[in-house]
Design a protein around this motif. Structure first.
Motif, PDB file in Angstrom:
ATOM      1  N   THR A   1     -48.973 -19.142 -62.372  1.00 12.26           N
ATOM      2  CA  THR A   1     -48.352 -20.435 -62.630  1.00 12.26           C
ATOM      3  C   THR A   1     -49.122 -21.523 -61.890  1.00 12.26           C
ATOM      4  O   THR A   1     -49.693 -21.277 -60.826  1.00 12.26           O
ATOM      5  N   LYS A   2     -49.117 -22.735 -62.440  1.00 14.02           N
ATOM      6  CA  LYS A   2     -49.910 -23.816 -61.858  1.00 14.02           C
ATOM      7  C   LYS A   2     -49.036 -25.003 -61.507  1.00 14.02           C
ATOM      8  O   LYS A   2     -48.163 -25.411 -62.276  1.00 14.02           O
ATOM      9  N   ASN A   3     -49.286 -25.571 -60.329  1.00 17.43           N
ATOM     10  CA  ASN A   3     -48.658 -26.818 -59.908  1.00 17.43           C
ATOM     11  C   ASN A   3     -49.752 -27.658 -59.249  1.00 17.43           C
ATOM     12  O   ASN A   3     -50.187 -27.361 -58.134  1.00 17.43           O
ATOM     13  N   LYS A   4     -50.208 -28.654 -59.976  1.00 14.18           N
ATOM     14  CA  LYS A   4     -51.371 -29.444 -59.551  1.00 14.18           C
ATOM     15  C   LYS A   4     -52.579 -28.517 -59.438  1.00 14.18           C
ATOM     16  O   LYS A   4     -52.982 -27.897 -60.396  1.00 14.18           O
ATOM     17  N   ASN A   5     -53.156 -28.396 -58.245  1.00 13.95           N
ATOM     18  CA  ASN A   5     -54.330 -27.536 -58.104  1.00 13.95           C
ATOM     19  C   ASN A   5     -54.003 -26.228 -57.376  1.00 13.95           C
ATOM     20  O   ASN A   5     -54.868 -25.574 -56.817  1.00 13.95           O
ATOM     21  N   ILE A   6     -52.712 -25.838 -57.397  1.00 13.19           N
ATOM     22  CA  ILE A   6     -52.262 -24.612 -56.728  1.00 13.19           C
ATOM     23  C   ILE A   6     -51.785 -23.612 -57.779  1.00 13.19           C
ATOM     24  O   ILE A   6     -50.946 -23.943 -58.628  1.00 13.19           O
ATOM     25  N   TYR A   7     -52.312 -22.392 -57.703  1.00 11.41           N
ATOM     26  CA  TYR A   7     -51.908 -21.312 -58.605  1.00 11.41           C
ATOM     27  C   TYR A   7     -51.122 -20.265 -57.799  1.00 11.41           C
ATOM     28  O   TYR A   7     -51.481 -19.934 -56.669  1.00 11.41           O
ATOM     29  N   LYS A   8     -50.034 -19.735 -58.425  1.00  4.96           N
ATOM     30  CA  LYS A   8     -49.190 -18.772 -57.711  1.00  4.96           C
ATOM     31  C   LYS A   8     -48.853 -17.568 -58.603  1.00  4.96           C
ATOM     32  O   LYS A   8     -48.804 -17.673 -59.832  1.00  4.96           O
ATOM     33  N   ALA A   9     -48.618 -16.437 -57.932  1.00  9.65           N
ATOM     34  CA  ALA A   9     -48.153 -15.217 -58.618  1.00  9.65           C
ATOM     35  C   ALA A   9     -47.410 -14.365 -57.606  1.00  9.65           C
ATOM     36  O   ALA A   9     -47.566 -14.534 -56.387  1.00  9.65           O
ATOM     37  N   LYS A  10     -46.590 -13.453 -58.125  1.00 15.86           N
ATOM     38  CA  LYS A  10     -45.818 -12.559 -57.262  1.00 15.86           C
ATOM     39  C   LYS A  10     -46.111 -11.109 -57.643  1.00 15.86           C
ATOM     40  O   LYS A  10     -46.327 -10.794 -58.820  1.00 15.86           O
ATOM     41  N   ILE A  11     -46.101 -10.242 -56.633  1.00 17.04           N
ATOM     42  CA  ILE A  11     -46.318  -8.807 -56.845  1.00 17.04           C
ATOM     43  C   ILE A  11     -45.231  -8.045 -56.106  1.00 17.04           C
ATOM     44  O   ILE A  11     -45.009  -8.272 -54.908  1.00 17.04           O
ATOM     45  N   ASN A  12     -44.520  -7.175 -56.813  1.00 15.42           N
ATOM     46  CA  ASN A  12     -43.473  -6.355 -56.183  1.00 15.42           C
ATOM     47  C   ASN A  12     -44.107  -5.196 -55.422  1.00 15.42           C
ATOM     48  O   ASN A  12     -44.939  -4.460 -55.953  1.00 15.42           O
ATOM     49  N   VAL A  13     -43.689  -5.044 -54.176  1.00 17.10           N
ATOM     50  CA  VAL A  13     -44.190  -3.955 -53.336  1.00 17.10           C
ATOM     51  C   VAL A  13     -42.994  -3.089 -52.940  1.00 17.10           C
ATOM     52  O   VAL A  13     -42.133  -3.499 -52.168  1.00 17.10           O
ATOM     53  N   ALA A  14     -42.922  -1.885 -53.514  1.00 13.75           N
ATOM     54  CA  ALA A  14     -41.821  -0.961 -53.224  1.00 13.75           C
ATOM     55  C   ALA A  14     -42.225   0.429 -53.689  1.00 13.75           C
ATOM     56  O   ALA A  14     -43.143   0.592 -54.492  1.00 13.75           O
ATOM     57  N   SER A  15     -41.529   1.413 -53.188  1.00 14.41           N
ATOM     58  CA  SER A  15     -41.839   2.801 -53.554  1.00 14.41           C
ATOM     59  C   SER A  15     -41.611   3.053 -55.036  1.00 14.41           C
ATOM     60  O   SER A  15     -42.156   3.985 -55.603  1.00 14.41           O
TER      61      SER A  15
END
Length: 425
Positions: free
Chosen positions: A300-314
């Protein structure tokens, strides 16, 4: 010569008139003569007997036995020429299935004693099942069972008996649920037998009792589920006590409906070593919009910042890498989670900021920077071929960063987050 003899045999079966063509020797003359006189008749008889078998008619068993007897009487050579033997074999398998079905019907028929109030209903239900059978299947049911299933049977109860049973129903008795079921079964049997009516208010008593049975079962099911949810790894003594209190709040009738009560007893008696409240493993709250391992995900983009999420679990796949794309000719590769050094669980936040010639990669798990055994990669397209990269070390000093060039792509490699400066030489 053996091959020629076999051809002669097959020809004789198909066209008996070939007997009169000149055979090669006296030995071969006597063999076709035997086949014409015996082989054709014996084999043809068995073939016809098998064709006569119909697995839907009352003669199924008789015809099958006749065909089996005739087949078994053949010589081994003759058996080889029974062209429909597979049909005979299939009928034998059908017989096994019919016997099993008949056994099931008889077991149901005799599962209720003839003196029981449910006997009439059970016979009626079994009779309905028996009537779905074809004529062949019915022959496998024993004569004594068939006599019951084809005879007239009246309910061994009466209106007075049913009324008396309903009036004696008591919700505090341990037999409450059984008493309700028996009363309903007798009433259904009477109504199936004749058009009867009960005195005013009597059937409503039965309906009220049935509603109470439903309530008992629902309350008992909640406790059963609570017991099933107890775990030696995650349940505390307080959790066990709460379930114990819920069970003790049930009535004796309801308590006997909880099948796993002995599991609760094990927890109460200390069979399991339970964790304390402070060291219970926390279940991570995962993201519903996290990147999918092994697949490409647009950040996802907001101005010049890109973000993402990653689930970390067993519960997550930890052997696939994450491919995160941007609209700015950059792709971020996150290595498989099994290479993650921090064993914590939760949601990893990936953020990439590009401002002029500076690129900042942030990767945090529970607000702490992450470290991998494998490289994270920042892939940048369209830079001059002689471009290089610097990164800030722990002292704020610019040092050369690790990177490789592949075609028109520059690939920065790093096991930790950081800020990178593009140097256009």
């Amino acid at each position: 010569m053996k091959s020629n003899k076999k051809l002669v045999l097959l020809s004789l079966v198909a066209v008996p008139s070939l007997l009169y063509t000149a055979p090669a020797s006296a030995t071969e003359i006597s063999k076709p003569a035997y086949i014409l006189a015996n082989y054709n008749a014996n084999v043809a008889n068995v073939v016809q007997l098998i064709n006569n078998i119909n697995n839907t008619t009352a003669t199924f068993q008789t015809n099958l036995e006749a065909a089996l007897k005739a087949y078994n009487a053949l010589t081994e050579t003759e058996k080889q020429y029974v062209t429909n033997y597979s049909t005979l074999s299939a009928h034998q398998q059908t017989r096994i299935a019919y016997r099993k079905l008949a056994t099931q019907i008889e077991e149901k028929l005799y599962s209720v004693d003839s003196t029981s109030p449910n006997y009439y209903q059970n016979v009626t239900e079994t009779k309905d099942w028996y009537n779905t059978l074809n004529a062949a299947q019915k022959t496998f049911v024993s004569a004594s069972a068939q006599k019951i299933l084809t005879s007239y049977i009246a309910p061994n109860t009466s209106v007075d008996k049913v009324v008396n049973k309903i009036q004696l129903i008591n919700s505090s008795r341990l037999s409450f649920h059984k008493d309700v079921a028996n009363a309903r079964a007798e009433l259904n049997a009477l109504r199936r037998f004749s058009n009867i009516s009960l005195p005013a208010g009597i059937e409503q008593q039965l309906l009220d009792a049935e509603q109470l049975v439903v309530k008992d079962k629902a309350v008992a099911k909640e406790v059963e589920n609570a017991i099933a949810a107890l775990s030696p790894k995650t349940s505390t003594a307080q959790d066990v006590q709460a379930v114990k209190t819920s069970f003790e709040a049930l009535t004796p009738v309801q308590q006997q409906l909880v099948p796993n009560v002995w599991t609760l007893v094990d927890f109460v008696q200390g069979t399991h070593t339970l964790p304390t409240k402070d060291n219970i493993p926390k279940t991570p709250v995962l993201s519903d919009v996290a990147a999918v391992p092994g697949k490409t995900t647009a950040m996802t983009k907001n101005k010049n910042i890109y973000k993402a999420k990653i689930n970390v679990a067993s519960s997550e796949i930890d052997t696939e890498r994450y491919i995160l794309t941007t609209e700015d000719k950059m792709t971020i590769i996150i290595p498989p989670l099994y290479t993650l050094i921090d064993e914590d669980e939760g949601v990893m936040d990936i953020q990439v900021t590009k401002k002029a010639n500076r690129i900042t990669l942030q990767a945090t798990l529970n607000k702490k920077p992450v470290t991998f055994d494998a490289n994270m990669e920042i892939i940048i397209e369209g830079l001059p071929a002689n471009s290089t990269f610097n990164r800030s070390n722990g002292f704020g000093k610019q040092v050369p960063a690790d990177f490789i060039i592949s075609g028109n792509r520059h690939i920065i490699q790093t096991t930790t987050p950081g800020t990178f400066q593009i140097v256009r030489n």
